[in-house]
Design a protein around this motif. Structure first.
Motif, PDB file in Angstrom:
ATOM      1  N   PRO A 112       8.977   2.597 -10.708  1.00  0.00           N
ATOM      2  CA  PRO A 112       9.491   1.576  -9.777  1.00  0.00           C
ATOM      3  C   PRO A 112       8.639   1.422  -8.526  1.00  0.00           C
ATOM      4  CG  PRO A 112      10.945   3.510  -9.844  1.00  0.00           C
ATOM      5  CD  PRO A 112       9.977   3.655 -10.962  1.00  0.00           C
ATOM      6  N   MET A 113       7.963   2.497  -8.096  1.00  0.00           N
ATOM      7  CA  MET A 113       7.091   2.400  -6.927  1.00  0.00           C
ATOM      8  C   MET A 113       5.913   1.468  -7.211  1.00  0.00           C
ATOM      9  SD  MET A 113       8.593   4.284  -4.624  1.00  0.00           S
ATOM     10  CE  MET A 113      10.126   3.712  -5.385  1.00  0.00           C
ATOM     11  N   HIS A 114       5.298   1.630  -8.376  1.00  0.00           N
ATOM     12  CA  HIS A 114       4.156   0.785  -8.728  1.00  0.00           C
ATOM     13  C   HIS A 114       4.591  -0.668  -8.936  1.00  0.00           C
ATOM     14  CE1 HIS A 114       1.130   3.796  -8.688  1.00  0.00           C
ATOM     15  NE2 HIS A 114       1.625   4.505  -9.681  1.00  0.00           N
ATOM     16  N   LYS A 115       5.780  -0.872  -9.464  1.00  0.00           N
ATOM     17  CA  LYS A 115       6.269  -2.240  -9.637  1.00  0.00           C
ATOM     18  C   LYS A 115       6.562  -2.893  -8.281  1.00  0.00           C
ATOM     19  CE  LYS A 115       8.006  -1.984 -14.356  1.00  0.00           C
ATOM     20  NZ  LYS A 115       9.169  -2.123 -15.266  1.00  0.00           N
ATOM     21  N   LYS A 116       7.064  -2.110  -7.337  1.00  0.00           N
ATOM     22  CA  LYS A 116       7.279  -2.653  -5.991  1.00  0.00           C
ATOM     23  C   LYS A 116       5.946  -2.971  -5.314  1.00  0.00           C
ATOM     24  CE  LYS A 116      11.816  -0.676  -4.934  1.00  0.00           C
ATOM     25  NZ  LYS A 116      12.584   0.233  -4.047  1.00  0.00           N
ATOM     26  N   ALA A 117       4.955  -2.119  -5.540  1.00  0.00           N
ATOM     27  CA  ALA A 117       3.624  -2.395  -4.981  1.00  0.00           C
ATOM     28  C   ALA A 117       3.103  -3.725  -5.506  1.00  0.00           C
ATOM     29  CB  ALA A 117       2.659  -1.265  -5.329  1.00  0.00           C
ATOM     30  N   TYR A 118       3.242  -3.940  -6.808  1.00  0.00           N
ATOM     31  CA  TYR A 118       2.800  -5.211  -7.398  1.00  0.00           C
ATOM     32  C   TYR A 118       3.570  -6.379  -6.791  1.00  0.00           C
ATOM     33  CZ  TYR A 118       2.138  -8.997 -10.711  1.00  0.00           C
ATOM     34  OH  TYR A 118       1.868 -10.219 -11.267  1.00  0.00           O
ATOM     35  N   HIS A 119       4.873  -6.201  -6.605  1.00  0.00           N
ATOM     36  CA  HIS A 119       5.719  -7.251  -6.017  1.00  0.00           C
ATOM     37  C   HIS A 119       5.214  -7.650  -4.637  1.00  0.00           C
ATOM     38  CE1 HIS A 119       9.284  -9.427  -4.698  1.00  0.00           C
ATOM     39  NE2 HIS A 119       9.417  -8.595  -3.687  1.00  0.00           N
ATOM     40  N   ARG A 165       0.836  -1.211   0.000  1.00  0.00           N
ATOM     41  CA  ARG A 165       0.000   0.000   0.000  1.00  0.00           C
ATOM     42  C   ARG A 165       0.865   1.253   0.000  1.00  0.00           C
ATOM     43  NH1 ARG A 165      -2.810  -2.513   4.321  1.00  0.00           N
ATOM     44  NH2 ARG A 165      -2.241  -0.795   5.695  1.00  0.00           N
ATOM     45  N   THR A 166       1.963   1.212   0.739  1.00  0.00           N
ATOM     46  CA  THR A 166       2.833   2.388   0.842  1.00  0.00           C
ATOM     47  C   THR A 166       3.471   2.699  -0.507  1.00  0.00           C
ATOM     48  OG1 THR A 166       3.302   1.867   3.162  1.00  0.00           O
ATOM     49  CG2 THR A 166       4.782   3.402   2.068  1.00  0.00           C
ATOM     50  N   TYR A 167       4.016   1.689  -1.161  1.00  0.00           N
ATOM     51  CA  TYR A 167       4.633   1.919  -2.473  1.00  0.00           C
ATOM     52  C   TYR A 167       3.594   2.381  -3.500  1.00  0.00           C
ATOM     53  CZ  TYR A 167       9.225   0.097  -1.177  1.00  0.00           C
ATOM     54  OH  TYR A 167      10.464  -0.063  -0.603  1.00  0.00           O
ATOM     55  N   ALA A 168       2.375   1.834  -3.420  1.00  0.00           N
ATOM     56  CA  ALA A 168       1.318   2.264  -4.345  1.00  0.00           C
ATOM     57  C   ALA A 168       0.997   3.744  -4.155  1.00  0.00           C
ATOM     58  CB  ALA A 168       0.066   1.413  -4.138  1.00  0.00           C
ATOM     59  N   GLN A 169       0.919   4.185  -2.903  1.00  0.00           N
ATOM     60  CA  GLN A 169       0.633   5.594  -2.630  1.00  0.00           C
ATOM     61  C   GLN A 169       1.772   6.491  -3.110  1.00  0.00           C
ATOM     62  OE1 GLN A 169      -2.071   7.103  -1.487  1.00  0.00           O
ATOM     63  NE2 GLN A 169      -3.209   5.189  -1.294  1.00  0.00           N
ATOM     64  N   MET A 170       3.003   6.050  -2.898  1.00  0.00           N
ATOM     65  CA  MET A 170       4.146   6.840  -3.360  1.00  0.00           C
ATOM     66  C   MET A 170       4.139   6.960  -4.883  1.00  0.00           C
ATOM     67  SD  MET A 170       7.037   5.329  -0.764  1.00  0.00           S
ATOM     68  CE  MET A 170       8.407   6.211  -1.507  1.00  0.00           C
ATOM     69  N   GLY A 171       3.827   5.855  -5.564  1.00  0.00           N
ATOM     70  CA  GLY A 171       3.757   5.900  -7.020  1.00  0.00           C
ATOM     71  C   GLY A 171       2.703   6.872  -7.503  1.00  0.00           C
ATOM     72  N   THR A 172       1.540   6.862  -6.851  1.00  0.00           N
ATOM     73  CA  THR A 172       0.460   7.768  -7.245  1.00  0.00           C
ATOM     74  C   THR A 172       0.853   9.223  -7.018  1.00  0.00           C
ATOM     75  OG1 THR A 172      -1.210   6.083  -6.739  1.00  0.00           O
ATOM     76  CG2 THR A 172      -1.953   8.382  -6.824  1.00  0.00           C
ATOM     77  N   LEU A 173       1.497   9.501  -5.891  1.00  0.00           N
ATOM     78  CA  LEU A 173       1.938  10.877  -5.623  1.00  0.00           C
ATOM     79  C   LEU A 173       2.955  11.343  -6.653  1.00  0.00           C
ATOM     80  CD1 LEU A 173       2.248  11.063  -1.724  1.00  0.00           C
ATOM     81  CD2 LEU A 173       0.732  12.389  -3.177  1.00  0.00           C
ATOM     82  N   TYR A 174       3.882  10.478  -7.014  1.00  0.00           N
ATOM     83  CA  TYR A 174       4.848  10.850  -8.050  1.00  0.00           C
ATOM     84  C   TYR A 174       4.146  11.101  -9.389  1.00  0.00           C
ATOM     85  CZ  TYR A 174       8.921   9.688  -5.154  1.00  0.00           C
ATOM     86  OH  TYR A 174       9.884   9.670  -4.173  1.00  0.00           O
TER      87      TYR A 174
END
Length: 267
Positions: free
Chosen positions: A167-174, A147-156
């Motif tokens: 890379p944030m969204h890919k980490k969220a998927y991982h 959830r944290t990486y997904a939120q960071m990806g969205t903010l970016y």
């Protein structure tokens, strides 16, 4: 005889450890634990259960009160109730920095980041999301990390920092994959597709949107299927695949929350 005494000592130590490990959760009201169980699948129900405890919580211990407030913030967030102030979450962060488990500290940082996200303070939101990642004890708090990486990806993405978002969204998927969270895997794939859209990579965009749709369909998650189809229809439109765009849009139109964007794409 010495061997028997050793066994007795080991048994006592194990009993003490077991008591320490379970005492916190055993002290929480049953209704509160039930709300926690419902949080991901039925946040509205979790929120209603927590409201029932509102008047009795002040009589509980500080530990129970703090966890109750954390669950309340969590339920509101999952019900898409905008956060309007940071006072409560700052108090919770201070408490969990002194007490609690790494997972509780991570959630406290995550939800303070979510507060600043809703207050349109991206730098402070990203700061606390990063602190949530740093607070991980062994990298196995998969759900919170995802959830944290997904939120960071969205903010970016909102800040048009597309190279940082991918890379944030890919980490969220991982991490959603590690958590075996089939429900949110579809959105994680969609978010990677969105990042490729921003990079004008239409082929990769299409691949991830279609993968997200298939993941939602496999779970028979109609709401996510329709939401992804709504965006997918726009991708088909860009590619000149009008028949597929019409089919996706027609199916998505059955889900009323997408009606405004549907009308725009139809136009």
């Amino acid at each position: 005889m010495a061997y028997i005494r050793l066994l007795v000592c080991v048994g006592i130590l194990l009993s003490l450890f077991s008591c320490q490990h379970t005492s916190s959760y055993s002290s929480y009201p049953t209704t509160m634990l039930r709300a926690e169980q419902l949080m991901d699948l039925a946040p509205d129900s979790a929120k209603n259960l927590l409201l029932r405890l509102k008047d009795s919580i002040p009589q509980q211990s500080e530990e129970v009160q703090m966890y109750y407030h954390l669950l309340t913030v969590k339920a509101n967030d999952k019900c898409y109730v905008p956060h309007t102030g940071d006072s409560l979450m700052k108090a919770l962060v201070y408490y969990y920095e002194q007490h609690g488990t790494p997972a509780q500290r991570m959630e406290a940082y995550y939800y303070l980041g979510s507060v600043y996200r809703d207050m349109h303070d991206a730098p402070r939101a990203l700061n606390y999301f990063l602190q949530a990642v740093d607070a991980s004890e062994d990298g196995k708090e998969y759900q919170i990390l995802a959830r944290t990486y997904a939120q960071m990806g969205t903010l970016y993405m909102y800040q048009k920092l597309y190279d940082e978002a991918m890379p944030m969204h890919k980490k969220a998927y991982h991490y959603y994959s590690l958590a075996k969270d089939s429900l949110l895997l579809s959105y994680a794939l969609r978010d990677i597709g969105r990042a490729f859209t921003a990079q004008h990579n239409v082929d990769s965009t299409l691949y991830y949107y279609e993968a997200g749709y298939r993941a939602a369909k496999q779970m028979n998650d109609i709401r996510r299927m329709r939401a992804i189809q709504n965006e997918l229809s726009g991708v088909y439109l860009q590619l000149g695949r009008y028949k597929e765009a019409r089919e996706a849009l027609t199916q998505s139109s059955a889900y009323q929350s997408n009606i405004a964007s549907n009308i725009l794409i139809w136009g």
